[in-house]
Write a protein that holds these residues in place. Structure first.
Motif, PDB file in Angstrom:
ATOM      1  N   SER A  13      55.060  26.942 -10.406  1.00 29.70           N
ATOM      2  CA  SER A  13      53.845  26.117 -10.537  1.00 29.70           C
ATOM      3  C   SER A  13      54.017  24.683 -10.012  1.00 29.70           C
ATOM      4  CB  SER A  13      53.054  26.142 -11.955  1.00 29.70           C
ATOM      5  OG  SER A  13      53.993  25.761 -12.919  1.00 29.70           O
ATOM      6  N   ALA A  14      55.299  24.114 -10.575  1.00 28.04           N
ATOM      7  CA  ALA A  14      55.510  22.826 -10.190  1.00 28.04           C
ATOM      8  C   ALA A  14      55.977  22.641  -8.619  1.00 28.04           C
ATOM      9  CB  ALA A  14      56.896  22.214 -10.893  1.00 28.04           C
ATOM     10  N   PHE A  15      56.631  23.565  -8.146  1.00 27.61           N
ATOM     11  CA  PHE A  15      56.700  23.399  -6.546  1.00 27.61           C
ATOM     12  C   PHE A  15      55.632  23.683  -5.772  1.00 27.61           C
ATOM     13  CE2 PHE A  15      57.398  25.996  -2.832  1.00 27.61           C
ATOM     14  CZ  PHE A  15      58.313  25.130  -2.048  1.00 27.61           C
ATOM     15  N   VAL A  16      54.589  24.578  -6.050  1.00 26.64           N
ATOM     16  CA  VAL A  16      53.447  24.933  -5.276  1.00 26.64           C
ATOM     17  C   VAL A  16      52.627  23.915  -5.305  1.00 26.64           C
ATOM     18  CG1 VAL A  16      51.491  26.250  -5.083  1.00 26.64           C
ATOM     19  CG2 VAL A  16      53.531  27.433  -5.361  1.00 26.64           C
ATOM     20  N   SER A  17      52.378  23.100  -6.678  1.00 26.38           N
ATOM     21  CA  SER A  17      51.325  22.184  -6.779  1.00 26.38           C
ATOM     22  C   SER A  17      52.062  20.959  -6.474  1.00 26.38           C
ATOM     23  CB  SER A  17      51.069  21.860  -8.293  1.00 26.38           C
ATOM     24  OG  SER A  17      52.267  21.519  -9.042  1.00 26.38           O
ATOM     25  N   GLY A  18      53.396  20.966  -6.444  1.00 26.70           N
ATOM     26  CA  GLY A  18      54.058  19.578  -5.883  1.00 26.70           C
ATOM     27  C   GLY A  18      53.817  19.570  -4.320  1.00 26.70           C
ATOM     28  N   TRP A  19      54.219  20.618  -3.642  1.00 27.79           N
ATOM     29  CA  TRP A  19      53.923  20.854  -2.150  1.00 27.79           C
ATOM     30  C   TRP A  19      52.518  20.359  -1.681  1.00 27.79           C
ATOM     31  CZ3 TRP A  19      51.123  24.321   0.524  1.00 27.79           C
ATOM     32  CH2 TRP A  19      51.485  24.323   2.383  1.00 27.79           C
TER      33      TRP A  19
END
Length: 258
Positions: free
Chosen positions: A220-226
């Motif tokens: 979730s952090a990776f996708v939202s960060g991207w």
């Protein structure tokens, strides 16, 4: 902490790491609203921070590869100079991390008053940058150091790192595109360094967070960060920081009166 809390906190971390609204402040608010102590768990912290670093690498993959190629030519080219500016920008945060880490850590978990006040300061900086921050200069070594000082101050909970560094760069008269990229790249090594120190501390062995929650938080952090990183690049170019200033103003007031 269950997978749902991990999902929510991961999204908060990913979005607010790049959007100028303070990841530390929102994680503190999220932690209190959800009634979890995720920010005190080093393993979860390292996991979500690692995810945001990876999302930055994905977004700026071509630029990072170009810098590395130029750097390893071992000559004073444009890429080497840029990397040197990044290193200069990291000096202030290194000093803060070495000499004031315990003091900064003590500021977290002291309620939402400090978070609210720092969000109001973030709103002020974004407002000034929105209306006064325009220029055509490339980032100089002096600018890199000043932006680095701004990043070191932004370790305070509620003061947005990206908002502070981008606003500082714009107010110094630098190009919008250059400031946004520099702001996101300059944080990679400090985050990785902090994660490495946490890994070496051995304190993560006591983590009680399930693997499913860690994976959920990471993804979730990776996708939202991207998504947030790409979105923020367009926001800076479009001179729309005022909307985030209004948001920080509202959330800051709510945090103070809560």
């Amino acid at each position: 902490m269950g997978w749902l809390e991990a999902l929510i906190l991961g999204i908060i971390q990913g979005l607010t790491e790049f959007l100028p609204v303070s990841s530390s402040g929102h994680l503190e608010i999220g932690k209190q609203l959800l009634g979890v102590q995720a920010s005190d768990d080093l393993l979860f912290t390292v996991t979500v921070h690692g995810a945001t670093v990876l999302s930055t690498v994905v977004v700026f993959g071509k630029e990072i590869l170009k810098l590395l190629r130029g750097l390893f030519r071992f000559e004073l080219n444009a890429e080497t100079v840029y990397v040197l500016k990044l290193l200069v920008s990291m000096i202030p945060i290194l000093i803060v991390g070495v000499f004031f880490k315990d003091y900064i850590a003590s500021l977290f978990g002291n309620g939402l008053l400090l978070v609210g006040c720092m969000l109001l300061l973030t709103a002020l900086l974004l407002t000034l940058a929105n209306y006064l921050g325009s220029g055509k200069r490339d980032i100089s070594f002096r600018d890199a150091l000043v932006i680095g000082v701004a990043q070191s101050v932004a370790v305070l909970p509620g003061l947005s790192r990206s908002g502070t560094t981008i606003a500082t760069g714009l107010l110094l008269g630098n190009k919008k595109e250059a400031v946004a990229q520099f702001s996101f790249l300059m944080v990679l090594i400090p985050i990785l360094g902090e994660c490495a120190l946490d890994l070496a501390s051995g304190k993560m062995a006591s983590s009680e967070i399930p693997l499913t929650s860690l994976l959920t938080g990471f993804l979730s952090a990776f996708v939202s960060g991207w998504l947030a990183c790409r979105f923020m690049l367009r926001i800076v170019k479009g001179k729309k920081l005022i909307y985030f200033a209004i948001y920080c103003l509202i959330v800051g007031i709510l945090a103070i009166i809560s």
